[in-house]
Scaffold this motif. Sequence first.
Motif, PDB file in Angstrom:
ATOM      1  N   VAL A 139      31.256  50.502  41.819  1.00  0.00           N
ATOM      2  CA  VAL A 139      31.188  49.442  42.835  1.00  0.00           C
ATOM      3  C   VAL A 139      31.740  48.107  42.331  1.00  0.00           C
ATOM      4  O   VAL A 139      32.218  47.292  43.124  1.00  0.00           O
ATOM      5  CB  VAL A 139      29.744  49.307  43.375  1.00  0.00           C
ATOM      6  CG1 VAL A 139      28.819  48.739  42.323  1.00  0.00           C
ATOM      7  CG2 VAL A 139      29.696  48.448  44.627  1.00  0.00           C
ATOM      8  N   GLU A 144      34.614  44.631  32.687  1.00  0.00           N
ATOM      9  CA  GLU A 144      35.458  43.808  31.816  1.00  0.00           C
ATOM     10  C   GLU A 144      34.666  42.940  30.848  1.00  0.00           C
ATOM     11  O   GLU A 144      35.023  42.820  29.675  1.00  0.00           O
ATOM     12  CB  GLU A 144      36.360  42.918  32.675  1.00  0.00           C
ATOM     13  CG  GLU A 144      37.376  43.715  33.464  1.00  0.00           C
ATOM     14  CD  GLU A 144      38.173  42.871  34.451  1.00  0.00           C
ATOM     15  OE1 GLU A 144      39.150  43.380  35.002  1.00  0.00           O
ATOM     16  OE2 GLU A 144      37.809  41.696  34.667  1.00  0.00           O
ATOM     17  N   GLU A 240      24.272  40.562  33.124  1.00  0.00           N
ATOM     18  CA  GLU A 240      25.312  40.363  34.128  1.00  0.00           C
ATOM     19  C   GLU A 240      26.554  41.130  33.697  1.00  0.00           C
ATOM     20  O   GLU A 240      27.084  40.884  32.612  1.00  0.00           O
ATOM     21  CB  GLU A 240      25.630  38.873  34.304  1.00  0.00           C
ATOM     22  CG  GLU A 240      24.419  38.093  34.819  1.00  0.00           C
ATOM     23  CD  GLU A 240      24.668  36.598  34.955  1.00  0.00           C
ATOM     24  OE1 GLU A 240      23.779  35.904  35.477  1.00  0.00           O
ATOM     25  OE2 GLU A 240      25.738  36.122  34.533  1.00  0.00           O
ATOM     26  N   TYR A 242      30.383  42.065  34.645  1.00  0.00           N
ATOM     27  CA  TYR A 242      31.509  41.629  35.465  1.00  0.00           C
ATOM     28  C   TYR A 242      32.615  42.673  35.423  1.00  0.00           C
ATOM     29  O   TYR A 242      33.039  43.081  34.334  1.00  0.00           O
ATOM     30  CB  TYR A 242      32.046  40.296  34.961  1.00  0.00           C
ATOM     31  CG  TYR A 242      31.031  39.180  35.009  1.00  0.00           C
ATOM     32  CD1 TYR A 242      30.935  38.375  36.143  1.00  0.00           C
ATOM     33  CD2 TYR A 242      30.160  38.939  33.948  1.00  0.00           C
ATOM     34  CE1 TYR A 242      29.992  37.349  36.205  1.00  0.00           C
ATOM     35  CE2 TYR A 242      29.216  37.918  34.002  1.00  0.00           C
ATOM     36  CZ  TYR A 242      29.144  37.135  35.134  1.00  0.00           C
ATOM     37  OH  TYR A 242      28.213  36.128  35.202  1.00  0.00           O
ATOM     38  N   SER A 244      36.265  44.492  37.616  1.00  0.00           N
ATOM     39  CA  SER A 244      37.519  44.116  38.285  1.00  0.00           C
ATOM     40  C   SER A 244      37.326  43.908  39.785  1.00  0.00           C
ATOM     41  O   SER A 244      38.164  43.300  40.442  1.00  0.00           O
ATOM     42  CB  SER A 244      38.574  45.195  38.050  1.00  0.00           C
ATOM     43  OG  SER A 244      38.063  46.463  38.428  1.00  0.00           O
ATOM     44  N   LYS A 245      36.196  44.399  40.347  1.00  0.00           N
ATOM     45  CA  LYS A 245      35.991  44.257  41.782  1.00  0.00           C
ATOM     46  C   LYS A 245      34.719  43.504  42.149  1.00  0.00           C
ATOM     47  O   LYS A 245      34.409  43.363  43.337  1.00  0.00           O
ATOM     48  CB  LYS A 245      35.964  45.644  42.432  1.00  0.00           C
ATOM     49  CG  LYS A 245      37.314  46.343  42.382  1.00  0.00           C
ATOM     50  CD  LYS A 245      37.415  47.485  43.360  1.00  0.00           C
ATOM     51  CE  LYS A 245      36.617  48.687  42.896  1.00  0.00           C
ATOM     52  NZ  LYS A 245      36.821  49.869  43.735  1.00  0.00           N
ATOM     53  N   GLY A 246      33.965  43.040  41.148  1.00  0.00           N
ATOM     54  CA  GLY A 246      32.741  42.331  41.474  1.00  0.00           C
ATOM     55  C   GLY A 246      31.805  42.273  40.289  1.00  0.00           C
ATOM     56  O   GLY A 246      32.199  42.543  39.153  1.00  0.00           O
ATOM     57  N   MET A 247      30.574  41.921  40.565  1.00  0.00           N
ATOM     58  CA  MET A 247      29.601  41.715  39.497  1.00  0.00           C
ATOM     59  C   MET A 247      28.299  42.416  39.857  1.00  0.00           C
ATOM     60  O   MET A 247      27.898  42.422  41.019  1.00  0.00           O
ATOM     61  CB  MET A 247      29.343  40.209  39.343  1.00  0.00           C
ATOM     62  CG  MET A 247      28.515  39.842  38.133  1.00  0.00           C
ATOM     63  SD  MET A 247      26.798  39.497  38.547  1.00  0.00           S
ATOM     64  CE  MET A 247      26.885  37.734  38.860  1.00  0.00           C
ATOM     65  N   ALA A 248      27.651  42.998  38.857  1.00  0.00           N
ATOM     66  CA  ALA A 248      26.321  43.564  39.063  1.00  0.00           C
ATOM     67  C   ALA A 248      25.390  42.953  38.042  1.00  0.00           C
ATOM     68  O   ALA A 248      25.786  42.722  36.897  1.00  0.00           O
ATOM     69  CB  ALA A 248      26.349  45.083  38.910  1.00  0.00           C
ATOM     70  N   MET A 249      24.188  42.616  38.478  1.00  0.00           N
ATOM     71  CA  MET A 249      23.264  41.989  37.543  1.00  0.00           C
ATOM     72  C   MET A 249      21.877  42.604  37.672  1.00  0.00           C
ATOM     73  O   MET A 249      21.524  43.166  38.698  1.00  0.00           O
ATOM     74  CB  MET A 249      23.156  40.492  37.816  1.00  0.00           C
ATOM     75  CG  MET A 249      22.549  40.160  39.159  1.00  0.00           C
ATOM     76  SD  MET A 249      21.901  38.464  39.213  1.00  0.00           S
ATOM     77  CE  MET A 249      23.424  37.537  39.242  1.00  0.00           C
TER      78      MET A 249
END
Lengths: 329, 329, 329, 329
Positions: A139, A144, A240, A242, A244-249
């Motif tokens: 997702v 990165e 957190e 990060y 290529s398409k967003g961030m999940a934390m």
Amino acid sequence: MSQKHDVVLIGAGRMGQIHGPNAARHPDLRLRYVVETDPALGAKLAAELGAEIATLSDALADPAVKGAIVASSTDMHLEHSVTCIKAGKAVFCEKPIDLDLAKARAAAKLFDGAPFVLGFNRRFDPHVNALKEKIASGVIGKLETLTLINHDPASPPPAFIPRSGGLFKDFTIHDLDLANSLLGEPPTEIFATASCLVDPEIARLGDVDTARVILRTASGKLCVISNTRRSGYGYDQRVEAYGSKGMAMSANERVDQVQVWGEAGASASPIRPNFLNRYAASYKREIDHFADVVTGRAKSQVGFAEGLAALAWAEACAESARTNAVVKL
Amino acid sequence: MSQKHDVVLIGAGRMGQIHGPNAARHPDLRLRYVVETDPALGAKLAAELGAEIATLSDALADPAVKGAIVASSTDMHLEHSVTCIKAGKAVFCEKPIDLDLAKARAAAKLFDGAPFVLGFNRRFDPHVNALKEKIASGVIGKLETLTLINHDPASPPPAFIPRSGGLFKDFTIHDLDLANSLLGEPPTEIFATASCLVDPEIARLGDVDTARVILRTASGKLCVISNTRRSGYGYDQRVEAYGSKGMAMSANERVDQVQVWGEAGASASPIRPNFLNRYAASYKREIDHFADVVTGRAKSQVGFAEGLAALAWAEACAESARTNAVVKL
Amino acid sequence: MSQKHDVVLIGAGRMGQIHGPNAARHPDLRLRYVVETDPALGAKLAAELGAEIATLSDALADPAVKGAIVASSTDMHLEHSVTCIKAGKAVFCEKPIDLDLAKARAAAKLFDGAPFVLGFNRRFDPHVNALKEKIASGVIGKLETLTLINHDPASPPPAFIPRSGGLFKDFTIHDLDLANSLLGEPPTEIFATASCLVDPEIARLGDVDTARVILRTASGKLCVISNTRRSGYGYDQRVEAYGSKGMAMSANERVDQVQVWGEAGASASPIRPNFLNRYAASYKREIDHFADVVTGRAKSQVGFAEGLAALAWAEACAESARTNAVVKL
Amino acid sequence: MSQKHDVVLIGAGRMGQIHGPNAARHPDLRLRYVVETDPALGAKLAAELGAEIATLSDALADPAVKGAIVASSTDMHLEHSVTCIKAGKAVFCEKPIDLDLAKARAAAKLFDGAPFVLGFNRRFDPHVNALKEKIASGVIGKLETLTLINHDPASPPPAFIPRSGGLFKDFTIHDLDLANSLLGEPPTEIFATASCLVDPEIARLGDVDTARVILRTASGKLCVISNTRRSGYGYDQRVEAYGSKGMAMSANERVDQVQVWGEAGASASPIRPNFLNRYAASYKREIDHFADVVTGRAKSQVGFAEGLAALAWAEACAESARTNAVVKL
């Protein structure tokens, strides 16, 4: 119901008091023995958990004993683990495997393929696991960079500092293993910088209390670790990730869901105050995993190799902070 | 640039001081005249906005004047609107159209198809509009129930109460129109119950300060309205829309995004303190819409019919609260 | 009303189109002239804002002109600022002052005490200001560490890269100045590490797109800066300030307050997508401050010295990333 | 360790499978017997919990049995409670005490002062308790109004409807008791309105699935209850308490603290999906309280009187919804 497997608990101190009850309550385990150098401490925990006091050799001589939980003092982790593995028992060992990297490396061969679970409890935290699943789901695209925030609420008693191994081996090591678990490739370079901002006594004892670390992998992924011994606002445990398409934390848990709204603003209840209540589920789940290893249902997910790697990186952090230079691995 | 259209502002009080600047700054409008019974008040606003003081008849006699903004006292809204519509001007009128339902009904025919925009500002709020789009997108399935929370921060000065029309016509009327806008069908039954919990002076003046209203539509949809004259925590403006597949809500804005985390918890900055700052964007956007009506680019989205409907339902609320019984419409 | 002060806008490109309208609408300023090398671009903006096209020398020769807004291309910032200051005008200059540190240093003397405002817009952001007030209030105790997250939504067109000065001078420079503004003491050591993870074309052009920077001050305060050219989730602008008694943060604004709750979870509307809408208030407020400087009501809060400092630190970041070593300042 | 007190579990169905393990694991209780009409169901649970199957009379004849947990079908709650109280046992009874108010009233005398705990589990929820403490602390001033949101994730199987007692006695009864516990004074008037919006089969069976209720107390406090059988977004359990100085709320728990930020917005993990996981802690804590009553350490905090009151108000809700009129109590 399945037959219970007997286990021995080595150490009835702070961590033994966490792992002992989790083992005693596990449907597949029976906590048979407690081994402890302080007789009163051992007797108290053994009584509470329906176990017997024993010497280590007696406990290991009992063929019904299939596993050992090593929760002794840090300097005994390796020796106890070696003894138990040699006796043919499955071992759960509290982190770190040792404070001396060379010594640990020398022992590594014995643990090759052995039923050994290292207590990097964050790998078993439900929030971290849910985060890992999100990353794996794609997702956020390709992972990165990573930020790990690990802030203790209050610094430990000064007496703990000299035998702790220092901030990096005692505390940052959790983050180094978590980075290892999440990044998918090991760091090739480490830079760490640290200060003593919380308590001058910690500096006097040769340690630091505030650190920032940057890990860099071969493919250029970057990971920042933020550590402090005293946050002033509870036990801050955030991740957190990060991509290529967003961030999940993974955000902090709060002690309850109550909010109060007034003219000065909206206040939420505090975050979990310390590791005991923040990570209660993870401590239980790592013993669940150990039970799976004891009963032969699973192979260890986190073993000696992971302990060695994190220890080596913790040493690299310490060296980087001391030399104020990048350490290449 | 497009040629500007001249407009007259009637009333330089609280609402005139909101609408006047929005009209004066609008690229398509020129605020040409200010009409105000209090000469000093009128002169001050006119000077600030580069407009002239005029009588209503002089202003309406100017053929360049294409529109009128009625921001006079509530008891003059209808008369001023009628006069301006008869003079062939487009009209923006602050809510409510009147406090007397019979009088308003008698005037309704004149407004049929007339270029008349009623100032139900919440219909122009960006958050409400975004919520409406979510509902229309089908993401919550079929809308079934609605909760509107409209809590004023602090009760108005007692002197305002007798000429306010009472809580339902002055305050709840916004929620009644919003329910109308969101539900997609009108209420067929209304139950309202109210108390005076904030200030005994309000009770002495024959009004209430705390109310709960339930609207019921022909198809069984339910809408709860929660009102208070004094929240103690700012201007609480929330909408919750419940559907067959989920819920969509519009939460409160905060004055800024700052949080402070301490041992006692995490505190966020307060919600918007009052209607002026909470609804600044909606006041601007309703004049944008009025400009579209003045220039003939759009038909009014909210006119006299919506004003009549909300007024009738406000009266039904008052009757229900007085009789402690359901009012059928 | 106060008499308006005439100003000239130099540059009608992206930033000129932000600053021009803010100046034109300011109650104390009159945007008298637009100076632009592209005649069509200049004519369009001048017409929209009611200004005249002029050459720079003609505009500066007009004694009514009291101020100049420098929004030309980066390589002209310094030359235009020097010319305007020499002409006795107050100057607002978009950041950075120049890409060449030596050249900027050589010009510094001229700006000593001059009415020069540098456009480090984050210093004027309401959220940052509210955060600064919280820190100053002592609620988090003594500030110890800082984390600045500055993630652009999407990388700029490749053509921009060669004349941008590189990630550190173009982008990180905002964070370096913000750190300067918040930390209360300058960095004495900088470590930066960077990767090209977003777009290989950026690497081909000799730049990076992902960076982590650690600043260290004389007293041991630590500041982490997190940058990326492409977040995939909007314009992430967060500040976290850690003190001896707690933490204060400035979180992201969202485009609206709508949430949707469904079986898969609760989704909130996106954060602001880019700098134009995230920092609209700060752009307006920096021109408010410039108006105060033009009219003599205030001294510049952020001038040439701050620009030089941030530029020097940006160069240090670039050097650190290149040498993979700590740069001492 | 304290001596364990023997208890009998009556009913091995859905609620028995919750209360049984909590009793069996309690340090002060021993689950000695399971009484169940379905032999296979009873045998399975008894084996899992180390208890014996018994008839009710045999279990109650055992003098070592000090307490009984009544988790039988709703129509047997009262009869089983009466039998156990008459046998001198402490009783924990799942809600409601009965569906027939007259029958329950007739039995009330027996329970006067008896060791009887009614399973209104929300009174034992940590979030509700924390909220109650906030209200008691005075932080929101004097409590004036209350909003209770109780939305089930998905409607029960149609077969359950006829023996459920209807929405008000089966579901709303929790909110009526919670209002009783929080408001500090009983309702004197009730208005309820209900629809069948979720499933026409529920209407065919004579019940409703969506309701809104307003309680009014003697002093004019107002309480709104919002119920639905199917939310589409999980088990929504919120309480909002409005006072003279502010508001306190208990928000929903989420299944984990993970968030994902993307271009479409930020999504948080879902709220707890159903009562089993949302209220697990409260089920454990009500058995903790029952153990305190069994061992004589505490008096029951919620007994037959509270059950009668809530049942009477549930009947008033049903009557109000049927007659479309306010019911005075």
